[in-house]
Design an enzyme around this catalytic site. Structure first.
Site, PDB file in Angstrom:
ATOM      1  N   ASP A   1      -7.066   7.797   5.189  1.00 53.84           N
ATOM      2  CA  ASP A   1      -5.940   7.255   4.413  1.00 53.84           C
ATOM      3  C   ASP A   1      -6.385   6.092   3.532  1.00 53.84           C
ATOM      4  O   ASP A   1      -7.300   5.351   3.886  1.00 53.84           O
ATOM      5  CB  ASP A   1      -4.861   6.781   5.390  1.00 53.84           C
ATOM      6  CG  ASP A   1      -3.504   6.628   4.720  1.00 53.84           C
ATOM      7  OD1 ASP A   1      -3.373   6.992   3.529  1.00 53.84           O
ATOM      8  OD2 ASP A   1      -2.578   6.134   5.379  1.00 53.84           O
TER       9      ASP A   1
ATOM     10  N   ASN B   1       1.947  16.810   1.982  1.00 52.99           N
ATOM     11  CA  ASN B   1       1.262  16.465   0.724  1.00 52.99           C
ATOM     12  C   ASN B   1       1.617  17.400  -0.435  1.00 52.99           C
ATOM     13  O   ASN B   1       1.421  17.058  -1.601  1.00 52.99           O
ATOM     14  CB  ASN B   1      -0.270  16.466   0.891  1.00 52.99           C
ATOM     15  CG  ASN B   1      -0.798  15.276   1.666  1.00 52.99           C
ATOM     16  OD1 ASN B   1      -1.860  15.358   2.294  1.00 52.99           O
ATOM     17  ND2 ASN B   1      -0.077  14.160   1.652  1.00 52.99           N
TER      18      ASN B   1
HETATM   19  C1  FPP Z   1      -4.798   9.816   1.826  1.00 59.99           C
HETATM   20  O1  FPP Z   1      -4.852   8.850   0.816  1.00 59.99           O
HETATM   21  C2  FPP Z   1      -5.674  10.920   1.549  1.00 59.99           C
HETATM   22  C3  FPP Z   1      -5.271  12.183   1.250  1.00 59.99           C
HETATM   23  C4  FPP Z   1      -3.865  12.555   1.153  1.00 59.99           C
HETATM   24  C5  FPP Z   1      -6.216  13.242   0.962  1.00 59.99           C
HETATM   25  C6  FPP Z   1      -7.548  13.156   1.650  1.00 59.99           C
HETATM   26  C7  FPP Z   1      -8.517  13.840   0.779  1.00 59.99           C
HETATM   27  C8  FPP Z   1      -9.794  13.460   0.533  1.00 59.99           C
HETATM   28  C9  FPP Z   1     -10.425  12.334   1.243  1.00 59.99           C
HETATM   29  C10 FPP Z   1     -10.624  14.144  -0.481  1.00 59.99           C
HETATM   30  C11 FPP Z   1     -10.723  15.634  -0.403  1.00 59.99           C
HETATM   31  C12 FPP Z   1     -11.136  16.138   0.924  1.00 59.99           C
HETATM   32  C13 FPP Z   1     -12.220  16.917   1.171  1.00 59.99           C
HETATM   33  C14 FPP Z   1     -12.463  17.411   2.553  1.00 59.99           C
HETATM   34  C15 FPP Z   1     -13.182  17.306   0.142  1.00 59.99           C
HETATM   35  P1  FPP Z   1      -3.518   8.507   0.045  1.00 59.99           P
HETATM   36  O2  FPP Z   1      -3.573   9.218  -1.263  1.00 59.99           O
HETATM   37  O3  FPP Z   1      -2.327   8.813   0.885  1.00 59.99           O
HETATM   38  O4  FPP Z   1      -3.698   6.965  -0.130  1.00 59.99           O
HETATM   39  P2  FPP Z   1      -2.541   5.874  -0.252  1.00 59.99           P
HETATM   40  O5  FPP Z   1      -1.769   5.929   1.029  1.00 59.99           O
HETATM   41  O6  FPP Z   1      -3.317   4.614  -0.419  1.00 59.99           O
HETATM   42  O7  FPP Z   1      -1.739   6.236  -1.453  1.00 59.99           O
END
Ligand code: FPP
Length: 251
Positions: free
Chosen positions: A21, A69
Site C-alpha cells: 500500500d 480496485n
Molecule cells: C496500493 O497503493 C497498491 C495497489 C492498489 C496496487 C499494487 C500494485 C503494484 C505494486 C504494482 C503492480 C503489481 C505487480 C505484481 C506487477 P494505492 O494506490 O492504494 O496507494 P495510496 O493508498 O497511497 O493511494
C-alpha cells in the site's frame, strides 16, 4: 552486525503475505501522477521477490489488485493491468532461473483476456519449479473467495460429489483459492494503514501482523529483513499457554 546476520534461518516464516500500500501517496509526495507510483511499486515488487527468494522464503503472496480496485478511474485500472502484463513478460526468465513457480488467487474470469493469456503462459512454464512459490492476488477479495468457494461446494453437494456432512474446516479450505498453500505466518502492510482490507480473511486466523509507515515503492530488502526479525521475536501460541508450547533446546 548486518541485518541479514540477525535472522535465524531456522525460524524463517514459511509464507509471507504483503499488502503493498502507498503507491499513490508516494507519487503525491514526489509530485508525480499516481501511475508513476505504481511503476515504482512494480520495481519494489521485483526487489522483494528477489530478496525473499534469496532468503529461502517458500511462499510469497502479494496483494496486487483487489476486487474493490476495479472501481478506480479506468486510466489507473488500465495502467495497473499494463504494468502487470509487462511484469509477467519481463520476469519470466528470472522466474525460471530462480526456480520460482507463479500461481494466482482471485477471480481470474474478471481479468482481461490478455492478462489471462500471459498468466497462463507464465504459470505453465514455471509449473515444474520447486523453489519459491510467488502467489499474486488478482481481482481478489477474501469475502469473494469465500462465497465462490461456498457456491462451488453447494454445486458439488447437489451433484453428490461430497463425501459427508457436516462440512469440516479441511473440506472447506479445499474450496478456497489458497487450497494448495499453507496459511501465511507473517502479513506485512506498508504505508501506515492498520487494516486487512478483505485480504486472506480465513487464512490469517493465526498470522502475525507487521505494520510499517514506509510507502510500498520505498519498501526494500532491509525493510523486509526488519519485518522478519520482528516476527522472529514473537511467541506464536496458537491459543495455547506459553508453558504448553514445545521447549526449544538452548544454544
Ligand atoms: C496500493 O497503493 C497498491 C495497489 C492498489 C496496487 C499494487 C500494485 C503494484 C505494486 C504494482 C503492480 C503489481 C505487480 C505484481 C506487477 P494505492 O494506490 O492504494 O496507494 P495510496 O493508498 O497511497 O493511494
Amino acid at each position: 552486525m548486518t541485518m541479514e546476520k540477525k535472522i535465524d534461518k531456522k525460524k524463517l516464516p514459511q509464507h509471507i503475505a504483503i499488502i503493498m500500500d502507498g503507491n499513490g501517496r508516494w507519487a503525491q509526495k514526489h509530485a508525480f501522477g499516481r501511475i508513476i507510483g505504481h511503476q515504482k511499486g512494480t520495481e519494489a515488487v521485483r526487489d522483494i521477490v528477489r530478496a525473499s527468494c534469496e532468503l529461502g522464503i517458500k511462499y510469497l503472496t502479494l496483494y496486487a489488485f483487489s476486487v474493490e480496485n476495479w472501481i478506480r478511474p479506468t486510466q489507473e485500472v488500465n495502467a495497473l493491468m499494463l504494468l502487470l502484463e509487462r511484469y509477467l513478460r519481463s520476469e519470466l526468465n528470472e522466474m525460471l532461473e530462480r526456480d520460482i513457480r507463479l500461481v494466482t488467487i482471485g477471480n481470474r474470469s474478471a481479468l482481461p483476456e490478455r492478462i489471462n493469456k500471459s498468466l497462463k503462459e507464465v504459470m505453465e512454464k514455471t509449473s515444474h519449479n520447486r523453489g519459491m512459490v510467488l502467489n499474486l492476488a488478482l481481482s481478489y477479495s477474501g469475502r469473494d473467495e469465500i462465497l465462490r468457494g461456498i457456491n462451488t461446494l453447494l454445486t458439488d453437494m447437489r451433484l453428490s460429489k461430497l463425501p459427508s456432512e457436516p462440512i469440516t474446516a479441511e473440506v472447506f479450505l479445499s474450496y478456497l483459492d489458497t487450497a494448495a498453500l499453507p496459511d501465511p505466518d507473517l502479513l506485512i502492510r506498508t504505508s501506515g494503514e492498520y487494516r486487512l482490507s478483505n485480504f486472506l480473511l480465513w487464512q490469517t486466523a493465526y498470522t502475525e501482523f507487521y505494520f510499517t509507515e514506509i510507502l510500498w515503492p520505498d519498501f526494500g530488502r532491509d525493510d523486509l529483513l526488519e519485518a522478519i526479525i520482528n516476527y522472529q521475536q514473537r511467541e506464536r501460541r496458537f491459543g495455547l499457554t506459553s508453558d504448553q508450547l514445545p521447549k526449544v533446546a538452548p544454544g
